[in-house]
Motif scaffolding. Structure first.
Motif, mmCIF file in Angstrom:
data_model
loop_
_atom_site.group_PDB
_atom_site.id
_atom_site.type_symbol
_atom_site.label_atom_id
_atom_site.label_comp_id
_atom_site.label_asym_id
_atom_site.label_seq_id
_atom_site.Cartn_x
_atom_site.Cartn_y
_atom_site.Cartn_z
ATOM 1 N N TYR A 123 -14.958 -3.255 -1.504
ATOM 2 C CA TYR A 123 -14.413 -4.368 -2.270
ATOM 3 C C TYR A 123 -14.740 -4.159 -3.742
ATOM 4 N N LEU A 140 -7.953 3.405 -3.934
ATOM 5 C CA LEU A 140 -9.078 3.876 -3.129
ATOM 6 C C LEU A 140 -9.023 5.398 -3.093
ATOM 7 N N TRP A 170 -10.420 -3.260 0.557
ATOM 8 C CA TRP A 170 -9.739 -2.397 1.508
ATOM 9 C C TRP A 170 -10.377 -2.588 2.878
ATOM 10 N N LEU A 173 -5.286 6.201 -2.008
ATOM 11 C CA LEU A 173 -4.452 5.065 -1.621
ATOM 12 C C LEU A 173 -4.294 4.122 -2.807
ATOM 13 N N TYR A 201 -4.883 1.616 6.933
ATOM 14 C CA TYR A 201 -5.632 1.028 5.837
ATOM 15 C C TYR A 201 -4.829 -0.104 5.198
ATOM 16 N N TYR A 202 -5.531 -1.198 4.927
ATOM 17 C CA TYR A 202 -4.905 -2.387 4.371
ATOM 18 C C TYR A 202 -5.602 -2.805 3.080
ATOM 19 N N CYS A 203 -4.829 -3.256 2.120
ATOM 20 C CA CYS A 203 -5.441 -3.923 0.982
ATOM 21 C C CYS A 203 -5.357 -5.431 1.206
ATOM 22 N N CYS A 253 -2.624 0.187 -4.058
ATOM 23 C CA CYS A 253 -2.147 -1.124 -3.649
ATOM 24 C C CYS A 253 -1.532 -1.783 -4.881
ATOM 25 N N TRP A 267 -2.537 -10.058 2.592
ATOM 26 C CA TRP A 267 -2.655 -8.735 3.175
ATOM 27 C C TRP A 267 -1.380 -7.936 2.964
ATOM 28 N N GLU A 306 0.836 -1.201 0.000
ATOM 29 C CA GLU A 306 0.000 0.000 0.000
ATOM 30 C C GLU A 306 0.872 1.253 0.000
ATOM 31 N N ARG A 318 -9.702 -1.384 7.233
ATOM 32 C CA ARG A 318 -8.996 -0.427 8.075
ATOM 33 C C ARG A 318 -9.098 -0.816 9.544
ATOM 34 N N ILE A 343 -13.590 2.765 -4.971
ATOM 35 C CA ILE A 343 -12.579 1.734 -5.195
ATOM 36 C C ILE A 343 -12.503 1.442 -6.688
#
Length: 125
Positions: free
Chosen positions: A50, A81, A36, A20, A94-96, A22, A116, A6, A38, A70
């Motif tokens: 998603y 994002l 995504w 953001l 925030y994570y993808c 990824c 992740w 990310e 969080r 997204i």
């Protein structure tokens, strides 16, 4: 080795915007459902958006619907994002995430995702 990386986090004022990204080393990228999530202080991991494998379908958590968008580029192996009208409650890491099959109706459950990234911090004040 699968990698999701990310980028694009940072600090922004209330009402501002961030994008953001990824980058995924998934091959072929188009066979993965992407999302995504969080982590906010004091809260569990929240699925916020998603996108289907083809990019033709998206869904959002109510908390971000209408403010976040997204998207994905399967040729470039990237997901994005766009976050607008940011609020203090959007402050989180925030994570993808990637799932090697159709996401279905339970895309917001983190347990459904196999891969992740390390996350990127977003701070809104």
């Amino acid at each position: 080795q699968v990698q999701l990386v990310e980028s694009g986090g940072g600090s922004v004022q209330v009402g501002g915007s961030l994008r953001l990204s990824c980058a995924a080393s998934l091959n072929p990228f188009s066979t993965y459902c992407m999302a995504w999530f969080r982590d906010a202080p004091g809260k569990g991991r929240e699925g916020i958006a998603y996108i289907s494998m083809s990019g033709g379908y998206q869904d959002y958590a109510d908390s971000v619907r209408g403010r976040f968008t997204i998207s994905r580029d399967n040729a470039a192996n990237t997901m994005t994002l766009h976050m607008n009208s940011l609020k203090p409650e959007d402050t989180a890491k925030y994570y993808c995430a990637a799932r090697s099959s159709w996401c279905g109706g339970y895309w917001y459950l983190s347990s459904n995702f196999e891969y992740w990234g390390q996350g990127t911090q977003v701070t809104v004040s």
